[in-house]
Design an enzyme around this catalytic site. Structure first.
Site, PDB file in Angstrom:
ATOM      1  N   ARG A 162      14.420   5.293  -6.239  1.00 36.71           N
ATOM      2  CA  ARG A 162      13.517   5.983  -7.085  1.00 36.71           C
ATOM      3  C   ARG A 162      13.725   6.794  -8.466  1.00 36.71           C
ATOM      4  O   ARG A 162      13.849   6.394  -9.961  1.00 36.71           O
ATOM      5  CB  ARG A 162      12.231   7.007  -7.139  1.00 36.71           C
ATOM      6  CG  ARG A 162      10.894   6.122  -6.220  1.00 36.71           C
ATOM      7  CD  ARG A 162      10.438   6.570  -5.146  1.00 36.71           C
ATOM      8  NE  ARG A 162      11.494   6.498  -4.617  1.00 36.71           N
ATOM      9  CZ  ARG A 162      11.742   5.669  -3.334  1.00 36.71           C
ATOM     10  NH1 ARG A 162      10.743   4.636  -3.970  1.00 36.71           N
ATOM     11  NH2 ARG A 162      12.272   5.263  -2.495  1.00 36.71           N
ATOM     12  N   THR A 163      14.630   7.660  -8.253  1.00 34.99           N
ATOM     13  CA  THR A 163      15.828   8.631  -8.745  1.00 34.99           C
ATOM     14  C   THR A 163      16.964   8.353 -10.223  1.00 34.99           C
ATOM     15  O   THR A 163      16.113   8.202 -11.201  1.00 34.99           O
ATOM     16  CB  THR A 163      15.804   9.957  -7.952  1.00 34.99           C
ATOM     17  OG1 THR A 163      14.797  10.383  -7.072  1.00 34.99           O
ATOM     18  CG2 THR A 163      16.462  11.015  -9.621  1.00 34.99           C
ATOM     19  N   LYS A 198      39.670   9.804  -4.215  1.00 35.32           N
ATOM     20  CA  LYS A 198      41.377   9.507  -4.443  1.00 35.32           C
ATOM     21  C   LYS A 198      41.132  10.889  -4.943  1.00 35.32           C
ATOM     22  O   LYS A 198      41.931  11.688  -4.773  1.00 35.32           O
ATOM     23  CB  LYS A 198      41.662   8.746  -6.098  1.00 35.32           C
ATOM     24  CG  LYS A 198      41.393   7.374  -6.690  1.00 35.32           C
ATOM     25  CD  LYS A 198      42.164   7.495  -7.824  1.00 35.32           C
ATOM     26  CE  LYS A 198      41.383   5.804  -7.866  1.00 35.32           C
ATOM     27  NZ  LYS A 198      41.560   5.042  -9.752  1.00 35.32           N
ATOM     28  N   ARG A 235      23.580  13.178  -8.997  1.00 39.48           N
ATOM     29  CA  ARG A 235      22.725  13.331  -7.521  1.00 39.48           C
ATOM     30  C   ARG A 235      23.795  13.574  -5.867  1.00 39.48           C
ATOM     31  O   ARG A 235      25.316  12.995  -6.563  1.00 39.48           O
ATOM     32  CB  ARG A 235      21.912  12.103  -6.300  1.00 39.48           C
ATOM     33  CG  ARG A 235      21.759  11.975  -5.053  1.00 39.48           C
ATOM     34  CD  ARG A 235      20.730  10.935  -4.634  1.00 39.48           C
ATOM     35  NE  ARG A 235      18.812  11.329  -4.782  1.00 39.48           N
ATOM     36  CZ  ARG A 235      18.617  10.771  -4.536  1.00 39.48           C
ATOM     37  NH1 ARG A 235      17.915  10.387  -3.559  1.00 39.48           N
ATOM     38  NH2 ARG A 235      17.049  11.645  -5.383  1.00 39.48           N
ATOM     39  N   HIS A 268      15.105  19.024  -5.432  1.00 39.98           N
ATOM     40  CA  HIS A 268      15.116  18.181  -6.246  1.00 39.98           C
ATOM     41  C   HIS A 268      14.497  18.630  -6.881  1.00 39.98           C
ATOM     42  O   HIS A 268      13.166  18.066  -7.536  1.00 39.98           O
ATOM     43  CB  HIS A 268      14.802  17.185  -5.446  1.00 39.98           C
ATOM     44  CG  HIS A 268      14.826  15.049  -5.401  1.00 39.98           C
ATOM     45  ND1 HIS A 268      14.896  15.103  -7.666  1.00 39.98           N
ATOM     46  CD2 HIS A 268      14.589  14.345  -4.980  1.00 39.98           C
ATOM     47  CE1 HIS A 268      14.763  13.965  -7.138  1.00 39.98           C
ATOM     48  NE2 HIS A 268      14.494  13.721  -6.061  1.00 39.98           N
TER      49      HIS A 268
HETATM   50  N1   CP Z   1      12.373  10.578  -4.443  1.00 40.97           N
HETATM   51  C1   CP Z   1      13.347  10.601  -4.169  1.00 40.97           C
HETATM   52  O1   CP Z   1      14.402  10.920  -4.821  1.00 40.97           O
HETATM   53  O2   CP Z   1      13.708   8.789  -3.824  1.00 40.97           O
HETATM   54  P1   CP Z   1      14.921   8.317  -4.199  1.00 40.97           P
HETATM   55  O3   CP Z   1      15.551   8.732  -2.842  1.00 40.97           O
HETATM   56  O4   CP Z   1      14.695   6.794  -3.898  1.00 40.97           O
HETATM   57  O5   CP Z   1      15.582   8.323  -5.642  1.00 40.97           O
END
Ligand code: CP
Length: 356
Positions: A54-55, A83, A104, A132
């Site tokens: 999603r993100t 590396k 991320r 998040h």
């Molecule tokens: N909600 C969310 O962060 O989903 P993903 O881990 O698929 O990005």
């Protein structure tokens, strides 16, 4: 223009700025043709050191729908991290190529470190079990769209409250709205971290801790389900014991109010039975779609911050962060355990709090 150059934690945005993002996201949703060239000539760097559906895809869809372009990686094995390149150096490099970074990372505080060295805005797309903030924007925008408000809500948070970063960010963000209360549904092993329980006490946010969905579902406006975060457990036996501790099914849904909604940041494993998907109160797939519009609004606003040269040089603190998942215990970043009260210290990167 937003006051912050980067979005690292939910409190980086004021309530007024979030309202502005809602209005912009509403307009993008209703009149998408007006925004098809809004980011023409701009480049987003997506640095995903952990898996995501999603993100990453909603950010990339958002940038493409705004007429911008995307470079990046979805697997750190294909980057120079293998590396030994640090997050700080990677951020410096991507600053030289792109206009905005979305990161991320499994280590808590990694996007914060990136923002200290990046000359372009950095968006935290999830750092370990910490925060998040764009999932939180998605969640708040869902409240705004479904209820028409972000206040006067009883929110039941269910599942892995220890490692569930979306839960942590949601509590921080909702602390600014009136008449919000929480039910915290988790096994004892996966209770909310102390720093967040202390935070709720300090802010006088009403909450109760329970272990069963049935102990909270009847009174809540939102049931926010979460996955047990397998990847964060150091004890695999504990994960096996706890992994199926919750399942929301149609029987339990009968106990809920007719205007209550079920949300989930997704991915789901077994904590919501697929039969619940057909209940009109199940909003988790719509919630994911709303995430794209609010991320489009966020990209537009952060890009206005533009290029701001950074020359960060932090003086290390004597006290060290004891969180094994904090970036400062994996890379050569100066320790930053800052005194926040008499005998109380908090890590600048991961928020881990220690008392003398
Ligand atoms: N909600 C969310 O962060 O989903 P993903 O881990 O698929 O990005």
């Amino acid at each position: 223009m937003l006051k912050t150059h980067s979005l690292i934690e939910p409190q980086d945005l004021s309530v007024e700025e979030i309202d502005h993002l809602f209005a912009l996201a509403d307009d993008i949703k209703n009149r998408p043709q007006l925004y098809v060239n809004a980011c023409a000539g701009k480049l987003m760097g997506t640095l995903f050191y952990e898996p995501s559906t999603r993100t990453r895809l909603s950010f990339e869809s958002a940038m493409n729908r705004l007429g911008g372009r995307v470079v990046g990686f979805s697997d750190p094995a294909s980057s120079s991290a293998t590396k030994g390149e640090t997050v700080a150096d990677t951020a410096r490099m991507v600053s030289a190529y792109a206009d905005i970074i979305v990161m991320r990372h499994p280590w808590e505080g990694a996007p914060k470190v990136a923002s200290l060295y990046s000359d372009i805005p950095v968006i935290n797309a999830g750092d370990g079990g910490h925060n998040h903030p764009t999932q939180t924007l998605t969640d708040l925008y869902t409240f705004h769209t479904v209820f028409g408000r972000t206040c006067d809500l009883n929110i039941a948070l269910c599942g892995d409250l220890k490692f569930g970063r979306t839960v942590h960010s949601l509590i921080l963000a909702m602390s600014r709205y009136k008449n919000v209360s929480f039910s915290l549904i988790s096994p004892k092993e996966l209770r909310l971290p102390d720093y967040l329980l202390d935070f709720m006490k300090e802010k006088q946010i009403p909450y109760k801790e329970v272990e069963k969905i049935e102990d909270a579902i009847a009174e809540c406006d939102v049931l926010y389900m979460t996955r047990i975060q397998q990847e964060r457990f150091s004890d695999k036996d504990e994960y096996e014991r706890l992994k199926d501790c919750y399942e929301l099914d149609t029987e339990k849904m009968k106990l809920a109010k007719q205007d209550m909604i079920v949300m989930h940041p997704l991915p789901r494993v077994k904590e919501i039975s697929t039969e619940v998907d057909y209940d009109p109160r199940a909003k988790y797939f719509r919630q994911a779609r709303y995430g794209m519009f609010i991320r489009m609004a966020l990209i537009l606003e952060l890009l206005e911050g533009g290029y701001q040269p950074k020359n960060t040089r932090l003086v290390p603190t004597e006290r060290k962060c004891s969180n094994p998942r904090c970036i400062c215990n994996h890379q050569d970043e100066p320790q930053q355990m800052l005194k926040i009260g008499e005998g109380v210290y908090r890590c600048l990167y991961c928020d881990h709090t220690e008392k003398d």
